[in-house]
Design an enzyme around this catalytic site. Sequence first.
Site, PDB file in Angstrom:
ATOM      1  CB  CYS A 111       0.664   1.011   5.273  1.00  0.00           C
ATOM      2  SG  CYS A 111      -0.790   1.677   4.425  1.00  0.00           S
ATOM      3  CB  CYS A 210       1.435   0.029  -3.105  1.00  0.00           C
ATOM      4  SG  CYS A 210       1.547   1.201  -1.731  1.00  0.00           S
TER       5      CYS A 210
END
Length: 376
Positions: A111, A210
Amino acid sequence: MTDTPQRTRPLRVLAAMSGGVDSAVAAARAAEAGHDVTGVHLALSANPQSFRTGARGCCTIEDSRDARRAADVIGIPFYVWDLADRFREDVVEDFVAEYEAGRTPNPCLRCNEKIKFAALLDKALALGFDAVCTGHYAKVILREDGTRELHRASDLAKDQSYVLGVLDDRQLAHAMFPLGDTVTTKEEIRAEAERRGLAVAKKPDSHDICFIADGDTQGFLAKRLGKAEGDIVDESGAKVGTHEGAYGFTIGQRKGLRIGTPAPDGKPRYVLDISPVTNTVTVGPADSLDVGALTAIRPRWCGAAPTGPGAYTAQLRAHGDETEVTAELVGEELRVRFAEPVRGVAPGQAVVLYDGTRVVGSATIATTERATADVA
């Protein structure tokens, strides 16, 4: 050397605000330092409710609202940018593909590399911003010759340089980490947030992945990849159990093996190898996990690539300890040998090299070499 090159003049700064306390305080510090700050929340899911719920992650509607409220208190403009498609392709699908191939990826590194300091940074620069600010605990240091270095945070207990080891020179030139410059505990960050009137001061930290809403990684992968029954075997190749998908295991795993046959010595067994080709999981004793060397691919350097063999320390997990190594770049491969054997090293993980507190670079572990008696 001087810390935080962005402080030499006021900059146009895009603050990535996840909705948590760290990114809110980082944005507030950047604004207080005199920079022209704009807050942005990244919408990373086409359906925010399908990601983590409650005050636990960075991908929910609640988080975007928390980020907006923090921006209002700080007094900066705020926007929500939709990067859901890019996140799904570069992070979620990569995560699934890596597990399917028998590797153990770190989605936070991916990410940072592909979203926060690639997609987000590219868009920020195109809009005329000078830097992207995040709530990571790390430091960028500007040397007298104009080059930049990534270093561990002053508070080593909160250091997050491991997940930033994928950043290159260009990305470091436009990165700002306001929380890494001073020795600041998380309790002090929360106290600072409360003094600033930020409602996220007491919001819990997020620890899990997440995009896996319930924290059940194996269940998430099973839905994506389906069940695929296979054998669990010992080091001799004898079948000792079965599984419903090799992707549900990681190197070094002990719990959840559901092996009916006890080991001859009665000691626990651990996952030693995962073969997606044969859909086989190999288990064995703890000492068989000892790794003496590894080869890593896709190296990324936080500065110039090292030349020749060198002595470094290496970190293999986000919250792991450092270990002494010698490392050498051979062609496009990084060869690493450990001074002392280490355990639980899995292909797909990142190895990050350090020279003191400076991050030299990182690479993705491709293969490991079992430690032998002559490895000291």
